[in-house]
Design a protein around this motif. Structure first.
Motif, mmCIF file in Angstrom:
data_model
loop_
_atom_site.group_PDB
_atom_site.id
_atom_site.type_symbol
_atom_site.label_atom_id
_atom_site.label_comp_id
_atom_site.label_asym_id
_atom_site.label_seq_id
_atom_site.Cartn_x
_atom_site.Cartn_y
_atom_site.Cartn_z
ATOM 1 N N LEU A 219 -20.436 -9.808 20.058
ATOM 2 C CA LEU A 219 -20.182 -11.124 19.299
ATOM 3 C C LEU A 219 -20.344 -12.306 20.003
ATOM 4 C CD1 LEU A 219 -17.417 -9.677 16.896
ATOM 5 C CD2 LEU A 219 -19.893 -10.049 16.250
ATOM 6 N N ALA A 220 -19.828 -12.230 21.272
ATOM 7 C CA ALA A 220 -19.839 -13.589 22.034
ATOM 8 C C ALA A 220 -21.403 -13.811 22.421
ATOM 9 C CB ALA A 220 -19.251 -13.444 23.290
ATOM 10 N N GLU A 221 -22.358 -12.738 22.572
ATOM 11 C CA GLU A 221 -23.656 -13.098 22.809
ATOM 12 C C GLU A 221 -24.415 -13.376 21.578
ATOM 13 O OE1 GLU A 221 -27.576 -10.447 24.396
ATOM 14 O OE2 GLU A 221 -25.645 -9.572 24.323
ATOM 15 N N LYS A 222 -24.255 -12.922 20.382
ATOM 16 C CA LYS A 222 -24.698 -13.183 19.086
ATOM 17 C C LYS A 222 -24.380 -14.744 18.877
ATOM 18 C CE LYS A 222 -25.208 -8.942 16.602
ATOM 19 N NZ LYS A 222 -25.205 -8.124 17.723
ATOM 20 N N PHE A 223 -23.035 -15.232 18.968
ATOM 21 C CA PHE A 223 -22.667 -16.623 18.602
ATOM 22 C C PHE A 223 -22.837 -17.514 19.795
ATOM 23 C CE2 PHE A 223 -20.285 -14.216 15.491
ATOM 24 C CZ PHE A 223 -20.891 -14.744 14.340
ATOM 25 N N ASN A 224 -23.437 -17.210 20.946
ATOM 26 C CA ASN A 224 -23.705 -17.912 22.052
ATOM 27 C C ASN A 224 -22.225 -18.580 22.622
ATOM 28 O OD1 ASN A 224 -26.387 -17.586 22.251
ATOM 29 N ND2 ASN A 224 -26.522 -19.416 20.598
ATOM 30 N N GLN A 225 -21.200 -17.761 22.381
ATOM 31 C CA GLN A 225 -19.994 -18.146 23.015
ATOM 32 C C GLN A 225 -19.236 -17.171 24.080
ATOM 33 O OE1 GLN A 225 -17.651 -17.757 19.165
ATOM 34 N NE2 GLN A 225 -17.822 -19.600 18.933
ATOM 35 N N LYS A 226 -18.025 -17.659 24.321
ATOM 36 C CA LYS A 226 -17.376 -16.831 25.533
ATOM 37 C C LYS A 226 -16.525 -15.826 24.807
ATOM 38 C CE LYS A 226 -16.981 -20.836 28.547
ATOM 39 N NZ LYS A 226 -15.931 -21.587 29.256
ATOM 40 N N LYS A 227 -16.507 -14.511 25.550
ATOM 41 C CA LYS A 227 -15.703 -13.391 25.195
ATOM 42 C C LYS A 227 -14.280 -13.796 25.025
ATOM 43 C CE LYS A 227 -14.501 -8.823 26.440
ATOM 44 N NZ LYS A 227 -14.137 -7.657 27.752
ATOM 45 N N GLY A 228 -13.799 -13.538 23.975
ATOM 46 C CA GLY A 228 -12.489 -14.046 23.664
ATOM 47 C C GLY A 228 -12.355 -15.214 22.804
ATOM 48 N N ASP A 229 -13.381 -15.836 22.502
ATOM 49 C CA ASP A 229 -13.302 -17.077 21.527
ATOM 50 C C ASP A 229 -12.803 -16.745 20.133
ATOM 51 O OD1 ASP A 229 -14.001 -18.869 23.651
ATOM 52 O OD2 ASP A 229 -16.100 -19.051 22.854
ATOM 53 N N PRO A 230 -12.158 -17.536 19.491
ATOM 54 C CA PRO A 230 -11.736 -17.151 18.053
ATOM 55 C C PRO A 230 -12.786 -17.080 17.039
ATOM 56 C CG PRO A 230 -11.252 -19.469 18.520
ATOM 57 C CD PRO A 230 -11.881 -19.014 19.722
ATOM 58 N N LEU A 231 -12.650 -16.131 16.333
ATOM 59 C CA LEU A 231 -13.610 -15.630 15.208
ATOM 60 C C LEU A 231 -12.743 -15.458 14.136
ATOM 61 C CD1 LEU A 231 -16.235 -13.309 17.098
ATOM 62 C CD2 LEU A 231 -16.238 -15.835 16.719
ATOM 63 N N ILE A 232 -13.297 -15.358 12.817
ATOM 64 C CA ILE A 232 -12.757 -14.972 11.616
ATOM 65 C C ILE A 232 -13.491 -13.945 10.761
ATOM 66 C CG2 ILE A 232 -13.836 -16.883 10.311
ATOM 67 C CD1 ILE A 232 -10.886 -17.138 8.684
ATOM 68 N N GLU A 233 -12.708 -12.946 10.514
ATOM 69 C CA GLU A 233 -13.776 -11.708 9.788
ATOM 70 C C GLU A 233 -13.206 -11.708 8.279
ATOM 71 O OE1 GLU A 233 -14.305 -7.506 11.317
ATOM 72 O OE2 GLU A 233 -12.279 -7.606 10.313
ATOM 73 N N ILE A 234 -14.061 -11.711 7.363
ATOM 74 C CA ILE A 234 -13.661 -11.586 5.967
ATOM 75 C C ILE A 234 -14.456 -10.357 5.556
ATOM 76 C CG2 ILE A 234 -14.202 -12.801 3.812
ATOM 77 C CD1 ILE A 234 -15.149 -15.112 5.852
ATOM 78 N N ILE B 156 -9.925 -12.797 14.754
ATOM 79 C CA ILE B 156 -10.330 -11.842 15.759
ATOM 80 C C ILE B 156 -10.721 -12.714 17.031
ATOM 81 C CG2 ILE B 156 -10.800 -10.003 14.194
ATOM 82 C CD1 ILE B 156 -13.706 -10.417 14.603
ATOM 83 N N GLN B 157 -10.968 -11.787 17.967
ATOM 84 C CA GLN B 157 -11.681 -12.453 19.292
ATOM 85 C C GLN B 157 -13.083 -11.986 19.637
ATOM 86 O OE1 GLN B 157 -8.764 -11.902 22.431
ATOM 87 N NE2 GLN B 157 -7.804 -13.826 21.735
ATOM 88 N N ALA B 158 -14.107 -12.680 19.906
ATOM 89 C CA ALA B 158 -15.156 -12.207 20.223
ATOM 90 C C ALA B 158 -15.274 -11.274 21.494
ATOM 91 C CB ALA B 158 -16.249 -13.415 20.686
ATOM 92 N N ASN B 159 -15.804 -10.193 21.139
ATOM 93 C CA ASN B 159 -16.182 -9.125 22.082
ATOM 94 C C ASN B 159 -17.276 -9.443 22.692
ATOM 95 O OD1 ASN B 159 -18.045 -8.193 20.353
ATOM 96 N ND2 ASN B 159 -16.876 -6.523 19.760
ATOM 97 N N ASP B 160 -17.909 -8.772 23.642
ATOM 98 C CA ASP B 160 -19.281 -9.026 24.485
ATOM 99 C C ASP B 160 -20.260 -9.228 23.373
ATOM 100 O OD1 ASP B 160 -18.072 -9.154 27.157
ATOM 101 O OD2 ASP B 160 -18.326 -6.939 27.184
ATOM 102 N N ASP C 28 -18.197 -10.253 6.656
ATOM 103 C CA ASP C 28 -18.507 -11.269 7.423
ATOM 104 C C ASP C 28 -17.957 -11.797 8.568
ATOM 105 O OD1 ASP C 28 -21.227 -13.121 5.794
ATOM 106 O OD2 ASP C 28 -19.700 -11.885 4.713
ATOM 107 N N ILE C 29 -18.545 -12.104 9.741
ATOM 108 C CA ILE C 29 -17.828 -12.589 11.025
ATOM 109 C C ILE C 29 -18.440 -13.950 11.279
ATOM 110 C CG2 ILE C 29 -17.181 -12.236 13.350
ATOM 111 C CD1 ILE C 29 -17.582 -9.278 12.692
ATOM 112 N N LEU C 30 -17.677 -15.085 11.653
ATOM 113 C CA LEU C 30 -17.899 -16.427 11.764
ATOM 114 C C LEU C 30 -17.034 -17.039 12.969
ATOM 115 C CD1 LEU C 30 -17.525 -15.910 8.397
ATOM 116 C CD2 LEU C 30 -19.104 -17.999 8.463
ATOM 117 N N PRO C 31 -17.633 -17.856 13.890
ATOM 118 C CA PRO C 31 -16.786 -18.698 14.275
ATOM 119 C C PRO C 31 -15.693 -19.663 13.622
ATOM 120 C CG PRO C 31 -19.212 -19.110 14.984
ATOM 121 C CD PRO C 31 -18.931 -18.300 13.857
#
Length: 243
Positions: free
Chosen positions: A112-127, A106-110, A143-146
């Motif tokens: 999740l991007a804030e939670k992981f200190n990332q940019k919106k659209g950065d790649p994440l993996i959902e389990i 998946i891609q980080a929404n606003d 679980d959602i992880l970078p």
């Protein structure tokens, strides 16, 4: 008069306590008597009891009555120490396994991007997966992880159900602390389907953000537990009192 969600929520908690505290084989009071004792309508009681029957915790015998079956074992744990279900189950000799399992890129929404200190659209993996015991679902974990923390290839080779245990083994730096929010919720449709319960049934939800040793967020999780199989507690000290 239709019983509202708060009444149904209380009823499920009352039935859960009744089942956990009753010896296996205990016959419950008749439906009219039990409904009167618990202060609900017979229709609402019947609906709630169906949930515990589907979990294998109650057994109805036509013309005889309803009997307590289990759960066979309850996972009881303090919340002060962060442990996986697998670790908790191993301590009491309970076998657990992973049921339905799905990994999605998946891609980080606003949020999740804030939670992981990332940019919106950065790649994440959902389990997403179901945890089973005695062939019955007892928990639904998300679980959602970078992607740089845990990738699909590592999951395919080493994953057995616990993201936490896997991160402890391969994390560099390893996981260290977790900020956890605890609540009782009504089961969403997708979670209810995975756990084979009714939508709106009561679940215990632990929503957690996991940090590694250097303070970076590495995992955002939602853990849905069937109350009848888990008893969680926390030890608290009185503030301002010297030990």
């Amino acid at each position: 008069m239709i019983d509202d969600h708060s009444t149904y929520h209380r009823l499920q908690n009352d039935l859960c306590d009744l089942i956990q505290n009753a010896p296996k084989g205990t016959k419950l009071p008749s439906e009219p008597k039990l409904a009167e004792e618990l202060g609900v309508s017979r229709a609402t009681l019947r609906e709630a009891m169906r949930t515990f029957e589907s979990q294998g915790m109650l057994k109805r015998q036509q013309g005889v009555g309803t009997f307590v079956v289990g759960p066979k074992r309850v996972i009881e744990s303090g919340l002060e120490v962060l442990e996986s279900i697998e670790t908790q189950a191993e301590k009491i000799g309970l076998d657990v396994s992973m049921g339905e399992f799905k990994v999605t890129n998946i891609q980080a929404n606003d949020s999740l991007a804030e939670k992981f200190n990332q940019k919106k659209g950065d790649p994440l993996i959902e389990i997403r997966r179901v945890i089973m015991t005695d062939e019955a679902p007892v928990a639904y974990l998300v679980d959602i992880l970078p992607e740089h923390i845990l990738d699909s290839e590592t999951l395919a080779v080493k994953f057995t159900g616990s993201v936490l245990d896997l991160l402890i083994k391969i994390g560099d730096p390893p996981p260290f602390t977790s900020k956890t929010e605890i609540s009782a919720i009504h089961a969403p449709t997708d979670v209810a389907k995975a756990l084979k319960i009714q939508r709106g049934d009561t679940l215990l939800l632990l929503k957690a953000l996991l940090f590694n040793e250097v303070g970076n967020p590495i995992d955002f999780s939602h853990s849905y537990f069937l109350p009848g199989y888990f008893r969680l507690h926390i030890i608290r000290k009185i503030g301002g009192v010297n030990s």
